[in-house]
Motif scaffolding. Sequence first.
Motif, PDB file in Angstrom:
ATOM      1  N   TRP A   1       0.760  -1.343   0.087  1.00  0.00           N
ATOM      2  CA  TRP A   1       0.055   0.103  -0.067  1.00  0.00           C
ATOM      3  C   TRP A   1       0.679   1.192  -0.070  1.00  0.00           C
ATOM      4  N   LYS A   2       1.901   1.280   0.836  1.00  0.00           N
ATOM      5  CA  LYS A   2       2.844   2.291   0.885  1.00  0.00           C
ATOM      6  C   LYS A   2       3.577   2.572  -0.314  1.00  0.00           C
ATOM      7  N   GLY A   3       4.010   1.294  -1.010  1.00  0.00           N
ATOM      8  CA  GLY A   3       4.713   1.685  -2.260  1.00  0.00           C
ATOM      9  C   GLY A   3       3.895   2.016  -3.197  1.00  0.00           C
ATOM     10  N   ALA A   4       2.609   1.647  -3.335  1.00  0.00           N
ATOM     11  CA  ALA A   4       1.906   2.131  -4.400  1.00  0.00           C
ATOM     12  C   ALA A   4       1.649   3.517  -4.417  1.00  0.00           C
ATOM     13  N   GLY A   5       1.283   3.985  -3.062  1.00  0.00           N
ATOM     14  CA  GLY A   5       1.044   5.380  -2.712  1.00  0.00           C
ATOM     15  C   GLY A   5       2.122   6.346  -3.091  1.00  0.00           C
ATOM     16  N   ALA A   6       3.241   5.852  -2.824  1.00  0.00           N
ATOM     17  CA  ALA A   6       4.524   6.664  -3.286  1.00  0.00           C
ATOM     18  C   ALA A   6       4.416   6.661  -4.774  1.00  0.00           C
ATOM     19  N   MET A   7       4.172   5.690  -5.489  1.00  0.00           N
ATOM     20  CA  MET A   7       4.349   5.771  -6.819  1.00  0.00           C
ATOM     21  C   MET A   7       3.133   6.787  -7.271  1.00  0.00           C
ATOM     22  N   ALA A   8       2.078   6.870  -6.892  1.00  0.00           N
ATOM     23  CA  ALA A   8       1.003   7.645  -7.409  1.00  0.00           C
ATOM     24  C   ALA A   8       1.518   9.193  -6.915  1.00  0.00           C
ATOM     25  N   LEU A   9       1.970   9.442  -5.851  1.00  0.00           N
ATOM     26  CA  LEU A   9       2.489  10.551  -5.620  1.00  0.00           C
ATOM     27  C   LEU A   9       3.662  11.290  -6.436  1.00  0.00           C
ATOM     28  N   ASP A  10       4.495  10.229  -6.918  1.00  0.00           N
ATOM     29  CA  ASP A  10       5.630  10.678  -7.670  1.00  0.00           C
ATOM     30  C   ASP A  10       4.984  10.820  -9.284  1.00  0.00           C
ATOM     31  N   ALA A  11       3.848  10.186  -9.493  1.00  0.00           N
ATOM     32  CA  ALA A  11       3.255  10.459 -10.718  1.00  0.00           C
ATOM     33  C   ALA A  11       2.393  11.811 -10.917  1.00  0.00           C
ATOM     34  N   ILE A  12       1.976  12.205  -9.627  1.00  0.00           N
ATOM     35  CA  ILE A  12       1.329  13.535  -9.471  1.00  0.00           C
ATOM     36  C   ILE A  12       2.277  14.692  -9.619  1.00  0.00           C
ATOM     37  N   SER A  13       3.187  14.407  -9.100  1.00  0.00           N
ATOM     38  CA  SER A  13       4.438  15.516  -8.822  1.00  0.00           C
ATOM     39  C   SER A  13       4.914  15.871 -10.471  1.00  0.00           C
ATOM     40  N   VAL A  14       4.673  14.844 -11.294  1.00  0.00           N
ATOM     41  CA  VAL A  14       5.199  15.146 -12.663  1.00  0.00           C
ATOM     42  C   VAL A  14       4.279  15.408 -13.632  1.00  0.00           C
ATOM     43  N   GLY A  15       2.940  15.384 -13.089  1.00  0.00           N
ATOM     44  CA  GLY A  15       1.665  15.722 -13.908  1.00  0.00           C
ATOM     45  C   GLY A  15       1.162  14.491 -14.756  1.00  0.00           C
ATOM     46  N   LEU A  16       1.388  13.482 -14.394  1.00  0.00           N
ATOM     47  CA  LEU A  16       0.774  12.277 -15.273  1.00  0.00           C
ATOM     48  C   LEU A  16      -0.684  12.241 -15.056  1.00  0.00           C
ATOM     49  N   HIS A  17      -1.105  12.953 -13.968  1.00  0.00           N
ATOM     50  CA  HIS A  17      -2.591  13.067 -13.768  1.00  0.00           C
ATOM     51  C   HIS A  17      -3.401  14.134 -14.611  1.00  0.00           C
ATOM     52  N   ARG A  18      -2.866  14.996 -15.343  1.00  0.00           N
ATOM     53  CA  ARG A  18      -3.253  15.886 -16.004  1.00  0.00           C
ATOM     54  C   ARG A  18      -3.281  15.341 -17.577  1.00  0.00           C
ATOM     55  N   GLU A  19      -4.204  15.832 -18.455  1.00  0.00           N
ATOM     56  CA  GLU A  19      -3.983  15.365 -19.617  1.00  0.00           C
ATOM     57  C   GLU A  19      -2.863  16.037 -20.437  1.00  0.00           C
ATOM     58  N   PRO A  20      -2.033  15.224 -21.109  1.00  0.00           N
ATOM     59  CA  PRO A  20      -0.668  15.725 -21.511  1.00  0.00           C
ATOM     60  C   PRO A  20      -0.927  16.602 -22.785  1.00  0.00           C
ATOM     61  N   THR A  21      -2.131  16.629 -23.314  1.00  0.00           N
ATOM     62  CA  THR A  21      -2.400  17.603 -24.501  1.00  0.00           C
ATOM     63  C   THR A  21      -2.269  18.950 -24.005  1.00  0.00           C
ATOM     64  N   HIS A  22      -2.558  19.259 -22.826  1.00  0.00           N
ATOM     65  CA  HIS A  22      -2.588  20.552 -22.402  1.00  0.00           C
ATOM     66  C   HIS A  22      -1.235  21.212 -22.118  1.00  0.00           C
ATOM     67  N   ILE A  23      -0.244  20.318 -22.236  1.00  0.00           N
ATOM     68  CA  ILE A  23       1.022  20.893 -22.005  1.00  0.00           C
ATOM     69  C   ILE A  23       1.693  21.523 -23.283  1.00  0.00           C
ATOM     70  N   GLY A  24       0.793  20.815 -24.420  1.00  0.00           N
ATOM     71  CA  GLY A  24       1.420  21.494 -25.802  1.00  0.00           C
ATOM     72  C   GLY A  24       2.493  20.578 -26.767  1.00  0.00           C
ATOM     73  N   HIS A  25       3.211  21.312 -27.505  1.00  0.00           N
ATOM     74  CA  HIS A  25       3.960  20.544 -28.382  1.00  0.00           C
ATOM     75  C   HIS A  25       5.399  19.969 -27.767  1.00  0.00           C
ATOM     76  N   LYS A  26       5.363  20.260 -26.449  1.00  0.00           N
ATOM     77  CA  LYS A  26       6.482  19.741 -25.641  1.00  0.00           C
ATOM     78  C   LYS A  26       6.512  18.346 -25.501  1.00  0.00           C
ATOM     79  N   ILE A  27       5.318  17.622 -25.666  1.00  0.00           N
ATOM     80  CA  ILE A  27       5.282  16.165 -25.518  1.00  0.00           C
ATOM     81  C   ILE A  27       4.613  15.597 -26.660  1.00  0.00           C
ATOM     82  N   SER A  28       5.303  14.592 -27.327  1.00  0.00           N
ATOM     83  CA  SER A  28       5.056  14.045 -28.581  1.00  0.00           C
ATOM     84  C   SER A  28       3.909  13.361 -28.242  1.00  0.00           C
ATOM     85  N   PRO A  29       3.099  12.969 -29.449  1.00  0.00           N
ATOM     86  CA  PRO A  29       2.112  11.955 -29.466  1.00  0.00           C
ATOM     87  C   PRO A  29       2.516  10.493 -28.901  1.00  0.00           C
ATOM     88  N   TYR A  30       3.478  10.146 -29.207  1.00  0.00           N
ATOM     89  CA  TYR A  30       4.165   8.904 -28.537  1.00  0.00           C
ATOM     90  C   TYR A  30       4.069   9.134 -26.804  1.00  0.00           C
TER      91      TYR A  30
END
Length: 818
Positions: free
Chosen positions: A385-414
């Motif tokens: 549980w702690k390991g999965a929660g730590a992964m979720a927090l790490d993903a949130i800190s880099v914005g994986l929970h937000r739609e990547p198309t909002h960032i613009g051309h800095k992220i490729s379709p792949y």
Amino acid sequence: MSEPSGRSERSDSHSTDSSPPPGADSGERGDQRPPRKRQRVRLSCLECRRRKLSCDREFPCSRCLQSGTPERCEFETRPGLAPPNKLGLSQTALAGFDSRLSMPLVGGGDSPYYRKDARETERIRRLELEVAHLKGLLPKQLSLDGSTVQEHSPRVDKIIDSQPDDHIGFDNLGSYLDPGCPDKSELRFFRGKGFKTRYYGPHSAFLAVQDLTGLSPFMKETSTEWFRPLHIHQQKDRRKDAELREKAFLAPDLALEALLPSREETDALISIYLDQFEQIHRIVHIPTFRKDYAKFWDPAETRSAASTVLVLSMLGTASCLAEHLPNKFEKMISSSHANAVRWIEAVDKWQELQSQKHRRLIHYQISCLLYLAKRVNTIKKKRFWKGAGAMALDAISVGLHREPTHIGHKISPYNQEMRRRIWATIQSYDLQASFDHGLPTILSSLHYDTEPPRNIDDDEFDEDTKELPPSRPAKEYTFSSYQHLCRQSLPLRLELNRVLTGPREDLDYERVIRYTNEISQEIDSLPSWDVSADNASEGVPKKPLLAYTLLHIELRQYIIPLHQPFLRLRKTNSKYQYSEIIYYNAARDMVLLNDRLSEQGIRTLNFLREDNLTLAINLCSVTLLQPRGSTNMIMINSQHTLQLMEKCLAMKEDRILRCGNNEPWGYSVMCAALGLLEAHLGTKTSEAAKAASAERFIKLNYKLVAGQDPPVSSQQSQLVADQGVNKTPAGTPYPPNLLSDNFDRSKSVTPFTLGSGIQAPPPSGPIDIPGTLWWVSNPADPSAVLQMQQFNPEFNLDALGFNLDALWGGDSFEWDQM
């Protein structure tokens, strides 16, 4: 009155300048050349002239005020006029720097530089500069509330492209306002590109920095004017740092490569991983991985440490799922499990040494695979549980929970699609760990808008794709179908998680019925794929039954804890009979779904989840609540319930024989639950049920003892030989697999004193496990009862690290270990 006086002074000065010098006569005047034309006084201050900037001719001017150097503002004067006061500051650089630090704030003193009109002029100039700055950044029209940007400025894009991957200047943050945020007044922005991103919330310090217009140029000018001449300033060579990081990333690690098995074994385990786990948790892009994996074994190519770690994490996940049954054990651990533990520990140590700032896609893939390998091999179960929660927090800190198309051309379709897949995988990890531990998840209170992964196969896009293909219909199965469909029931599962981990008094029966109906609706909306179709993608056969089973189980599992509090209320109120029926049906259906996978040789869910243990206990508990002799549905299906528990035990035994009995309490509880239910149903007496449970548990550990590598000690082997291990009571077969070629019978031991004069049956043909122990097959027989008491006093598994009392769970068993 002052203005005429000023004019008079100026006229006097003009007349004075144009008159001939005193004492000059007419002769001298005739010999002299014509007087030189008077030079025009320059109106801009000397500092603005030096910097070649326009000056507003105020004193001090706005340029000097903006740069924080009002003491430098000075103007040319005519002869005879006193120059303006310069505050008497020291001429040295450090003295000027210290004096400016101690200067009073605007309007905070009696200095002539901070008159009221100067303050107003400064304020107006700052506002004009701010408006001009915003117009330069946002030439296109903003939304009505100013929180979204419809189009990037070419100037801003050029500035951003000139910055390194992980750096965007303060003045460029405005181009990263989030256009998809539901709350338009909430500014959220990203930093970086690809997977090297950083996400900041609306109350971060960067939002406050962004409001300070002109802060960045002020700091740059200060550094240029004061730090660089004093050799305090040191420009960071970002390009060189990036080259060093790239070189370190591509460097091989010989210690990790030494852990790799042979090419044949590695290929087999990689195929198992891609064949089973990648159809539910999308972590790698299969065509890209196969291309890199081919280079991995090319002698001319250099193996990077990250690629080696990625392969080792896959091997650790699939090690115990090989088709052949492991026949060697190191005490309670199989050789396959021991290899997996060694690989997982190496990957874990490597990951701890990696930078948390400069991360790539492969680092997040390794994190997901490492957690998956630990879960499959039951390593540090209490930390899931702690390991999965730590992964979720790490993903949130880099914005994986937000739609990547909002960032613009800095992220490729792949990378956009891979970000969606990694986020969906982490979501699944965290939600399942939360359900297993009965603890809340951070996802239930998180705002996320990432779209679900598209229902497409990996061969439909690659790293060079400019635009992702549209998602296929849900009825068409792809490798991403599970993640695509799992998203549609995510809001309901998050709500159920919040309810189940909250106060139970808030959960009334009407809400339970409503949630049950919503779960049933979600189950009915799932598509039914053709599980008999034999098709493949990228050389990997598709297994729609695996995704179908997991989608159903993840929804049905919530029915059991919802109705469990109302089972015991059935005796006092007949309306809770519905809870008994729905509880029993949910457990039965989940067992049948798992058994169907087991029949096809798919062991993924058997290793990834603990359904066998929980479902066996659930079936036993709901049946024990029924009075003996009742004619309700649960008691009528009691024999079917016993068969379901036998299926659960068979799947659990298969996992133990592949991994080892490293978590014995689960299997011992299942054996005891089966014996308790048999005694309740009257199919066996209490003594016979206890003996059957002990026999089943001992036989499983008996197989582990027979496959020890190295074998049992010579002293124990001699003890076994003296007691005649090849002898058994007439008609009693040996446990299965003990007489096969993989086991040396002379190295086995037995906990019971066996009869004499009876030879062992030949090791040919299949051998069945008896339903009950031979010495209790006829309890009425006095000789059988006498034999039941004749245990072998010399039997001892301490030499192998075994303790049957602890394995079964006697007085020394601690239930908090569960």
